[in-house]
Write an enzyme that holds these catalytic residues in place. Structure first.
Site, PDB file in Angstrom:
ATOM      1  N   LYS A  14      -6.595   5.327  42.790  1.00  0.00           N
ATOM      2  CA  LYS A  14      -6.145   4.777  44.093  1.00  0.00           C
ATOM      3  C   LYS A  14      -7.829   3.959  44.480  1.00  0.00           C
ATOM      4  CE  LYS A  14      -2.900   8.148  45.493  1.00  0.00           C
ATOM      5  NZ  LYS A  14      -1.736   7.682  44.991  1.00  0.00           N
ATOM      6  N   SER A  62       0.578  11.068  52.619  1.00  0.00           N
ATOM      7  CA  SER A  62       0.728   9.716  52.114  1.00  0.00           C
ATOM      8  C   SER A  62       2.087   8.897  52.839  1.00  0.00           C
ATOM      9  CB  SER A  62       0.974   9.447  50.615  1.00  0.00           C
ATOM     10  OG  SER A  62       1.974  10.295  50.394  1.00  0.00           O
ATOM     11  N   HIS A 112      -5.751  10.293  49.185  1.00  0.00           N
ATOM     12  CA  HIS A 112      -5.647   9.344  49.943  1.00  0.00           C
ATOM     13  C   HIS A 112      -6.942   9.173  50.932  1.00  0.00           C
ATOM     14  CE1 HIS A 112      -1.679   7.915  48.832  1.00  0.00           C
ATOM     15  NE2 HIS A 112      -1.351   8.954  48.699  1.00  0.00           N
TER      16      HIS A 112
END
Ligand code: PLP
Length: 439
Positions: free
Chosen positions: A284, A225, A253
């Site tokens: 996310k 990240s 991610h």
């Protein structure tokens, strides 16, 4: 001025009344705190001393976390308490723009009406609803795995994995830049703990070759990240095969948007099915609300349901959140439009920044670290961006290595191309003004 009801006092009188009330209330509060302090327990007095020292240290090392308070939903444009107008937001993990997507919000509303606000229970006592099972099944199919267990977050999924699976007979091999939740999860288990330098397959092989452990578990972030770079999944799979090890990938991610169909890092790397275990987040790209999960072999998932502590001892994810995740999965699976827009925005940003002479690190990912070097310069760059109405955040040591301070930008499918162009222009202007690039 707003018209007032005839029975209400005029606006000026109301303002005076509320000011007086505030003074009285604040006075009462101060007196209450004073009274509480007078009869404070000795342990609390000691706590204040110890904690105050640590707080001072955090301030001295300039790592104090300032929270900006949003007065609007999470989106590409946000309002911030204490500031006029809107800011263009480039620092959320809202990759597909689903956090405030009308269909996702509506689904959450329906989930709330149909199933209530929460379960008041952990899953195995009386906290499992049909929608929890549905979401687990959908995620199993999405990843093409055998079974899935849902957690309230990926942080919980990671802290609940290693201790449940590994004993002192086993070993875990972890990339040095793995996420904090993996590090904490590993701390909780009794297995031998081995760290390999970031993405260093040679060093990992050396550690694997010397291990006599029963189970060997290699664990990596799919995408890191702070750097926006991708783990060498193919190489990790090859080593896992050579040394009869397991490969676990935290794809927080990547899930939902990375790879052609959003199946994540293994798809992006052309090795679908390479990970034995995937942990990921629903906070996310997929919904942006909350939630996490572990998907993989059915025996592992059964074990986790029986012994994984964050699952056993914490409430089930609330119905509106689960409903939002289910709707988000529909959007992820039924169209590639959002992923395509995200890819275009990422390309537009990366190319634009390179053209004005700024360096963006990482791979072809919407995490775009604008590399600066010195902490003070990164902080000036982020502050200048904020003055121009663009919300980005600077990271410096100890979050990233010394001398590699950066401003991290995260693109979303919901950004309009003009938003991206405006950000690039603002970066160029501010970087010139602070002398970071030539005028
Ligand atoms: N794993 C990685 C790689 C992350 O970046 C994060 C969030 O920052 C997490 C896990 C935790 O995810 P969650 O917010 O679902 O707890």
């Amino acid at each position: 001025m707003f018209a007032t009801h005839p029975l209400q006092p005029p606006v000026d009188a109301m303002a005076l009344r509320s000011t007086l009330l505030r003074i009285v209330f604040n006075g009462q509060q101060t007196r209450q705190i004073h009274e509480l302090k007078k009869k404070e327990h000795a342990g609390v007095t000691k706590l204040r001393e110890v904690v105050e020292d640590r707080l001072q240290e955090i301030k001295r090392s300039k790592t104090w976390k300032h929270e900006r308070i949003l007065t609007s939903p999470q989106d590409t444009k946000v309002k911030v308490k204490g500031s006029e107008g809107e800011f263009l937001n480039f620092c959320a993990n809202n990759y597909l723009g689903l956090a405030n997507h009308p269909e996702v919000v509506e689904a959450a509303r329906e989930g709330l009406s149909k199933y209530g606000a929460g379960l008041s229970s952990v899953r195995f006592i009386c906290g499992t609803q049909t929608m929890h099972k549905e979401l687990e099944d959908r995620l199993t199919q999405f990843h093409g795995r055998e079974d899935t267990i849902l957690y309230d977050s990926c942080f919980s999924a990671n802290t609940g994995l290693f201790e449940a699976l590994l004993t002192s007979e086993d070993a875990v091999f972890s990339d040095t830049l793995n996420h904090a939740s993996i590090i904490d999860g590993i701390r909780l288990c009794k297995a031998q703990k081995l760290r390999y330098p970031h993405k260093d397959l040679n060093e990992l092989e050396h550690l694997l070759a010397h291990s006599q452990a029963r189970l060997k578990l290699i664990v990596t972030d799919g995408v890191f990240s702070m750097d926006g770079n991708v783990a060498p999944i193919k190489g990790l799979r090859d080593l896992a095969d050579k040394y009869r090890a397991l490969l676990a990938v935290d794809d927080s991610h990547a899930t939902g948007f990375f790879g052609e169909t959003g199946r994540g890092t293994e798809e992006y790397c052309g090795v679908k099915g390479a990970a034995d275990i995937i942990c990921s987040t629903l906070g996310k790209a997929v919904s942006g609300a909350a939630g996490g999960y572990t998907t993989g072999p059915k025996e592992l998932v059964s074990l986790l349901r029986n012994v994984s502590r964050p699952y056993l001892f914490s409430n089930a994810p609330p119905p509106p959140v689960v409903a939002a995740c289910l709707k988000s999965l529909d959007l992820v699976e039924n169209s590639s439009e959002l992923r395509q827009r995200l890819r275009e925005n990422t390309r537009l940003f990366r190319e634009g920044m390179t053209a004005v002479g700024l360096t963006v690190a990482g791979d072809d990912h919407p995490i775009c670290p604008v590399m600066v070097g010195e902490a003070a310069l990164a902080s000036d760059l982020a502050a200048g961006m904020l003055e121009r109405g663009v919300y980005v955040v600077a990271f410096s040591y100890p979050v990233v290595p010394k001398g590699s301070a950066r401003v991290r930008v995260q693109l979303s499918a919901a950004h309009a191309p003009d938003d991206v162009r405006r950000a690039v222009q603002a970066f160029a202007d501010v970087a010139r003004n602070i002398g970071f690039i030539q005028k």
